[in-house]
Design an enzyme around this catalytic site. Structure first.
Site, short mmCIF file in Angstrom:
data_model
loop_
_atom_site.label_atom_id
_atom_site.label_comp_id
_atom_site.label_asym_id
_atom_site.label_seq_id
_atom_site.Cartn_x
_atom_site.Cartn_y
_atom_site.Cartn_z
N TYR A 37 54.08 36.64 43.12
CA TYR A 37 54.20 35.10 43.59
C TYR A 37 55.08 35.39 45.06
N ARG A 65 44.15 52.28 30.01
CA ARG A 65 45.10 51.50 31.13
C ARG A 65 45.42 52.83 31.19
N ARG A 66 46.52 53.81 32.03
CA ARG A 66 47.17 54.65 32.07
C ARG A 66 47.06 56.26 31.78
N HIS A 121 42.15 43.53 37.22
CA HIS A 121 42.70 42.61 37.54
C HIS A 121 43.90 42.48 38.81
N PHE A 122 44.61 43.25 38.61
CA PHE A 122 46.02 43.22 40.16
C PHE A 122 45.02 44.04 41.21
N HIS A 123 44.35 45.14 41.11
CA HIS A 123 44.14 45.28 42.26
C HIS A 123 42.60 44.27 44.08
N HIS A 140 56.90 39.00 36.48
CA HIS A 140 55.54 38.27 36.39
C HIS A 140 56.32 37.21 38.16
FE1 HAS Z 1 48.07 38.69 37.33
C1 HAS Z 1 48.81 41.21 34.57
C2 HAS Z 1 48.15 36.16 34.81
C3 HAS Z 1 48.10 36.36 39.57
C4 HAS Z 1 49.10 40.58 39.54
N1 HAS Z 1 48.97 40.91 37.27
C5 HAS Z 1 49.51 41.68 36.35
C6 HAS Z 1 49.86 43.03 37.03
C7 HAS Z 1 49.68 42.08 38.06
C8 HAS Z 1 49.27 41.09 38.71
C9 HAS Z 1 50.64 43.72 39.21
O1 HAS Z 1 48.50 36.50 31.25
C10 HAS Z 1 49.81 44.11 35.71
C11 HAS Z 1 50.87 44.57 35.17
C12 HAS Z 1 51.42 45.85 34.46
O2 HAS Z 1 51.66 46.58 35.46
O3 HAS Z 1 51.23 45.30 33.82
N2 HAS Z 1 47.72 36.16 36.84
C13 HAS Z 1 47.93 35.73 35.95
C14 HAS Z 1 47.38 34.73 36.57
C15 HAS Z 1 47.79 34.56 37.95
C16 HAS Z 1 48.39 35.88 38.33
C17 HAS Z 1 47.56 33.35 35.35
N3 HAS Z 1 49.02 38.47 39.40
C18 HAS Z 1 48.54 37.59 40.22
C19 HAS Z 1 48.36 37.52 41.32
C20 HAS Z 1 49.41 38.63 41.36
C21 HAS Z 1 49.34 39.54 40.10
C22 HAS Z 1 48.81 36.61 42.07
C23 HAS Z 1 49.39 39.40 42.45
C24 HAS Z 1 49.52 39.63 43.67
N4 HAS Z 1 48.71 39.03 34.90
C25 HAS Z 1 48.61 37.84 34.16
C26 HAS Z 1 48.77 37.83 32.84
C27 HAS Z 1 48.70 39.19 33.30
C28 HAS Z 1 48.73 40.01 34.64
C29 HAS Z 1 48.19 37.90 31.93
C30 HAS Z 1 49.25 40.71 32.11
C31 HAS Z 1 47.34 41.30 31.39
C32 HAS Z 1 48.12 42.07 30.26
O4 HAS Z 1 48.07 42.16 28.73
O5 HAS Z 1 49.06 43.13 30.27
C33 HAS Z 1 47.36 33.30 37.69
O6 HAS Z 1 48.78 33.28 39.27
C34 HAS Z 1 46.54 33.23 39.44
C35 HAS Z 1 46.11 31.85 39.90
C36 HAS Z 1 44.83 31.72 41.57
C37 HAS Z 1 44.10 31.55 41.40
C38 HAS Z 1 42.83 31.06 42.38
C39 HAS Z 1 43.04 30.58 43.95
C40 HAS Z 1 42.63 31.17 44.85
C41 HAS Z 1 43.07 31.54 46.00
C42 HAS Z 1 41.69 31.52 47.38
C43 HAS Z 1 40.92 30.07 47.49
C44 HAS Z 1 39.70 31.17 48.78
C45 HAS Z 1 39.31 30.43 49.57
C46 HAS Z 1 38.06 31.40 50.94
C47 HAS Z 1 39.74 28.93 49.96
C48 HAS Z 1 44.38 30.49 40.75
C49 HAS Z 1 43.61 30.20 46.41
C50 HAS Z 1 36.89 30.27 50.88
C51 HAS Z 1 36.13 31.27 51.07
C52 HAS Z 1 35.38 30.42 52.75
C53 HAS Z 1 34.47 32.24 53.08
C54 HAS Z 1 34.63 29.36 52.90
C1 HEM Z 2 47.16 52.06 39.56
C2 HEM Z 2 43.79 53.17 41.84
C3 HEM Z 2 44.87 50.58 46.26
C4 HEM Z 2 48.98 48.66 43.20
C5 HEM Z 2 45.79 52.00 40.28
C6 HEM Z 2 45.38 52.27 38.96
C7 HEM Z 2 43.69 52.86 39.63
C8 HEM Z 2 43.89 53.07 41.19
C9 HEM Z 2 42.52 54.10 39.55
C10 HEM Z 2 44.43 53.05 37.54
C11 HEM Z 2 45.51 53.90 37.74
C12 HEM Z 2 45.47 54.14 35.19
O1 HEM Z 2 45.51 53.11 34.98
O2 HEM Z 2 45.72 55.22 34.76
C13 HEM Z 2 43.12 52.64 43.32
C14 HEM Z 2 42.74 52.70 44.56
C15 HEM Z 2 42.94 52.05 45.90
C16 HEM Z 2 45.06 51.59 45.00
C17 HEM Z 2 41.32 53.54 44.85
C18 HEM Z 2 42.62 52.38 46.94
C19 HEM Z 2 42.67 52.89 48.15
C20 HEM Z 2 46.16 49.82 45.48
C21 HEM Z 2 46.98 49.72 46.54
C22 HEM Z 2 48.05 48.50 45.04
C23 HEM Z 2 48.21 49.40 44.17
C24 HEM Z 2 46.90 48.65 47.70
C25 HEM Z 2 49.50 47.46 45.81
C26 HEM Z 2 49.84 46.94 46.96
C27 HEM Z 2 48.70 49.91 41.86
C28 HEM Z 2 49.73 49.67 40.75
C29 HEM Z 2 48.82 50.25 40.04
C30 HEM Z 2 47.59 51.24 40.40
C31 HEM Z 2 50.96 48.69 41.05
C32 HEM Z 2 49.70 50.71 38.51
C33 HEM Z 2 50.52 51.96 38.14
C34 HEM Z 2 51.23 51.49 36.92
O3 HEM Z 2 49.86 51.46 35.93
O4 HEM Z 2 52.01 52.08 36.59
N1 HEM Z 2 45.40 52.04 41.48
N2 HEM Z 2 44.66 51.39 44.08
N3 HEM Z 2 46.80 50.07 44.41
N4 HEM Z 2 47.94 50.36 41.47
FE1 HEM Z 2 45.77 51.49 43.29
CU CU Z 3 51.79 38.22 34.94
#
Ligand code: HAS
Ligand code: HEM
Ligand code: CU
Length: 578
Positions: free
Chosen positions: A245, A455-456, A392-394, A241
């Site tokens: 960050y 997924r997967r 979520h994570f894309h 997790h």
């Molecule tokens: Fe997540 C699963 C909960 C953040 C990545 N997360 C994943 C996985 C990945 C991932 C890769 O609780 C999959 C792992 C796997 O393969 O099984 N996630 C959270 C929570 C947050 C969160 C509570 N995740 C992230 C971030 C990631 C990321 C950051 C990557 C960089 N996530 C989960 C949970 C799972 C999970 C469960 C497990 C699910 C399961 O069942 O397997 C928090 O940190 C999010 C807080 C974020 C905010 C948003 C703040 C917004 C901002 C932008 C502001 C925009 C502005 C634009 C200023 C509160 C800072 C203004 C625009 C103008 C034009 C003015």
């Molecule tokens: C998994 C598409 C770019 C990280 C996947 C899956 C799809 C996908 C459909 C789900 C596969 C599955 O669960 O069977 C794409 C497309 C992309 C893209 C179309 C853009 C061209 C990225 C980028 C990142 C990323 C930029 C991170 C920097 C991952 C990861 C997984 C994943 C970590 C999970 C692998 C796993 O389950 O083991 N992607 N993706 N992807 N992608 Fe992407």
């Molecule tokens: Cu997490």
């Protein structure tokens, strides 16, 4: 008061580097890190669209040309996850967060050591890549045992991660040296954020280090009778997790410190920014059990505690959302923006670096909100292990982080090389296509997940009967996912075209003058002397003490869980699934 001097505070002049050869060398090692990162992303991104087609019900994996490259869907998915999420991020961050604090402090680091860590990381990567490419480490990017791959994969990956820990220590020790030479001074903001982040990574990585050294490597070398999958998985998510960050905060550093300048505005508050990073240092790691709500042998009490801590770690991101939005509004109003929302149009939308980062942020509003929903104990069983999760994570790592890093590259590569960004219009278009593509992708995948699509899963070929109902109702989200893959492929190729065209173009000028690091002015600065600084600044300054608290917290929140698992350990033999 001394620490609140609106608009009077000018951008920090970073210390001049008099030794031109040293500066060139520092830039070169940084460039090596960044370019290696993007090469990994390039391969990873080519595989993604194939997976998106799979989630549209189209199977391209029987195509003979593709078969020659990828033995299976899962070999492709392993490469995609490892190259994008683990290799691209780690190399980019190691370059970015070595270069920035060193420039910010005006430090003279040991360049031999900087190159050593780069080559160590690269050798680790190459070693791990061999079994991956030979389909001998088709374990997905989580490499859960008892799935067992070739030992070279584990050894290579461990060397690669260990190299990042050396970069961390290099920066932290450089900062300690700076502190000794600047007694009584406030650490400058960019250095502060970088050091706090590297400290967090050292706390976070303990789980992975323990998993590799105590569980996986002894097991694959036959030193233990088997492996306990749950111990390995728990140690994995200790790091897994917090690693999100480790990926995200380098983008935050750009959003806080440089984007205001790029957009024509000011940082809102240095003290608030420091507080945000302290919250991440303390709270990023003891939350990993939200990935394991469905796992046995971890009590509900611990699952609930980690859930509440997960909600708590969303707070620094919410603080970030409001303060960056304020900085952008400040920038737009300085450019003549008017009205409640009309100012948004006055942002420099013709600048690819700014546009890409703002679009990355917008994607993170959805990604963050989705994460908070996902973390809830009640909702998790609905979407755990479904297509919702990649949805979520894309829009977190795949867009908030990746699109930010791409957009940073639009100024960083010219800054490092003295070359000009080739084809800025194509660069700009690539950011929009990436954003639109990922939005379509996220809608499609979250929706499919809600309908029960796993997924997967190579759904196009092997749809299990129990999931059939989900697919029957999924035509619209499946179509969206398929279309998104095509949009992303085009956007991705346009990005890599600009990147490589820039790198291959001739050097034109002294980038220190034409493309300096975009340091921003500050509305509410932290000040320079600790004795006159505000309470927030003074209490956030002792990072070493805060680091110790972070270690204590993680042992408190993980110790009992891991001890119970260890006392109930039951070893099983490894197996080769693919
Ligand atoms: Fe997540 C699963 C909960 C953040 C990545 N997360 C994943 C996985 C990945 C991932 C890769 O609780 C999959 C792992 C796997 O393969 O099984 N996630 C959270 C929570 C947050 C969160 C509570 N995740 C992230 C971030 C990631 C990321 C950051 C990557 C960089 N996530 C989960 C949970 C799972 C999970 C469960 C497990 C699910 C399961 O069942 O397997 C928090 O940190 C999010 C807080 C974020 C905010 C948003 C703040 C917004 C901002 C932008 C502001 C925009 C502005 C634009 C200023 C509160 C800072 C203004 C625009 C103008 C034009 C003015
Ligand atoms: C998994 C598409 C770019 C990280 C996947 C899956 C799809 C996908 C459909 C789900 C596969 C599955 O669960 O069977 C794409 C497309 C992309 C893209 C179309 C853009 C061209 C990225 C980028 C990142 C990323 C930029 C991170 C920097 C991952 C990861 C997984 C994943 C970590 C999970 C692998 C796993 O389950 O083991 N992607 N993706 N992807 N992608 Fe992407
Ligand atoms: Cu997490």
């Amino acid at each position: 008061s001394p620490h609140f001097e609106p608009s009077a505070y000018r951008a920090r002049e970073i210390p001049a580097v008099s030794d031109a050869a040293y500066l060139a060398n520092l830039k070169k090692v940084t460039q090596y890190y960044i370019v290696t990162a993007f090469l990994a992303l390039f391969i990873g991104v080519l595989i993604g669209p194939l997976q998106a087609l799979n989630y549209a019900g189209i199977n391209v994996y029987d195509n003979p040309i593709l078969k020659a490259l990828l033995k299976s869907y899962y070999q492709g998915l392993s490469l995609h996850g490892v190259l994008n999420a683990l290799v691209f991020t780690q190399f980019f961050i190691s370059g970015w967060l070595l270069y920035l604090p060193v420039r910010d402090m005006g430090a003279r680091i040991n360049m031999g050591f900087a190159w050593f860590t780069y080559w160590m990381m690269t050798v680790g990567l190459l070693l791990a890549a061999i079994p991956l490419l030979l389909n001998k480490a088709t374990l997905l990017y989580t490499f859960y045992p008892p799935m067992e791959g070739h030992w070279l994969f584990y050894v290579g990956a461990t060397i690669m991660v260990a190299a990042s820990l050396l970069v961390a220590l290099h920066v932290i020790f450089t900062w300690i040296g700076w502190k000794k030479a600047h007694v009584g001074q406030v650490t400058p903001l960019v250095t502060y954020m970088s050091v706090a982040l590297w400290m967090m990574w050292l706390v976070a990585s303990l789980g992975l280090v323990a998993e590799a050294l105590l569980v996986l490597i002894p097991w694959v070398f036959g030193l233990t009778r088997g492996v306990d999958p749950l111990i390995a998985k728990t140690l994995f998510w200790w790091t897994g997790h917090a690693i999100v960050y480790f990926w995200l905060l380098p983008a935050y550093i750009s959003w806080y410190a440089f984007l205001p300048k790029q957009a024509g505005g000011r940082i809102v508050s240095e003290p608030l920014t420091r507080l945000t990073f302290v919250m991440f240092l303390l709270n990023s790691t003891p939350v990993g059990i939200h990935h394991q709500y469905a796992d046995p042998n971890i009590s509900n009490t611990w699952k609930l505690i980690h859930m509440f801590l997960t909600f708590l770690v969303a707070i620094p991101s919410l603080l970030t959302a409001f303060s960056i939005a304020a900085a952008l509004e400040d920038a737009a109003r300085a450019r003549g923006g008017k009205g409640l929302v009309g100012w948004i149009f006055k942002l420099p939308w013709n600048d690819p670096s700014v546009t890409g980062q703002i679009l990355a942020m917008i994607s993170f509003i959805g990604g963050g909100a989705g994460g908070i929903i996902t973390a809830s104990f009640a909702f998790s069983p609905v979407i755990h292990n479904t297509a919702w999760i990649p949805g979520h994570f894309h829009i977190t790592v795949g867009t908030a982080v990746t699109l930010s890093f791409m957009s940073i590259a639009f100024w960083l590569i010219p800054h490092l090389t003295g070359k000009r960004l080739a084809a800025p219009k194509i660069a700009l278009a690539s950011t929009w296509l990436w954003f639109v593509g990922m939005m379509l992708f996220a809608i499609g995948m979250h929706w499919e997940g809600l309908l029960g699509v796993p997924r997967r899963a190579l759904i196009s070929a092997t749809a299990l009967p129990i999931y059939k109902e989900g697919y029957m109702h999924s035509q619209i989200p499946m179509a969206l996912t398929g279309i998104s893959g095509v949009v992303l492929l085009v956007g991705g190729l346009m990005f890599f075209y600009t990147l490589f065209a820039t790198l291959l173009s001739p050097r034109v000028d002294d980038a220190e003058v034409t493309t300096p690091i975009p340091y921003s002015d500050v509305i509410s600065p932290a000040g320079q002397n600790l004795s006159t600084a505000s309470t927030v600044v003074r209490s956030t300054e002792p990072l070493l003490a805060l680091w110790a608290v972070a270690f204590a917290l993680v042992f408190l929140m993980y110790g009992p869980v891991v001890l119970k698992l260890v006392s109930n350990a039951s070893l099983v033999p490894g197996c080769d699934f693919f």
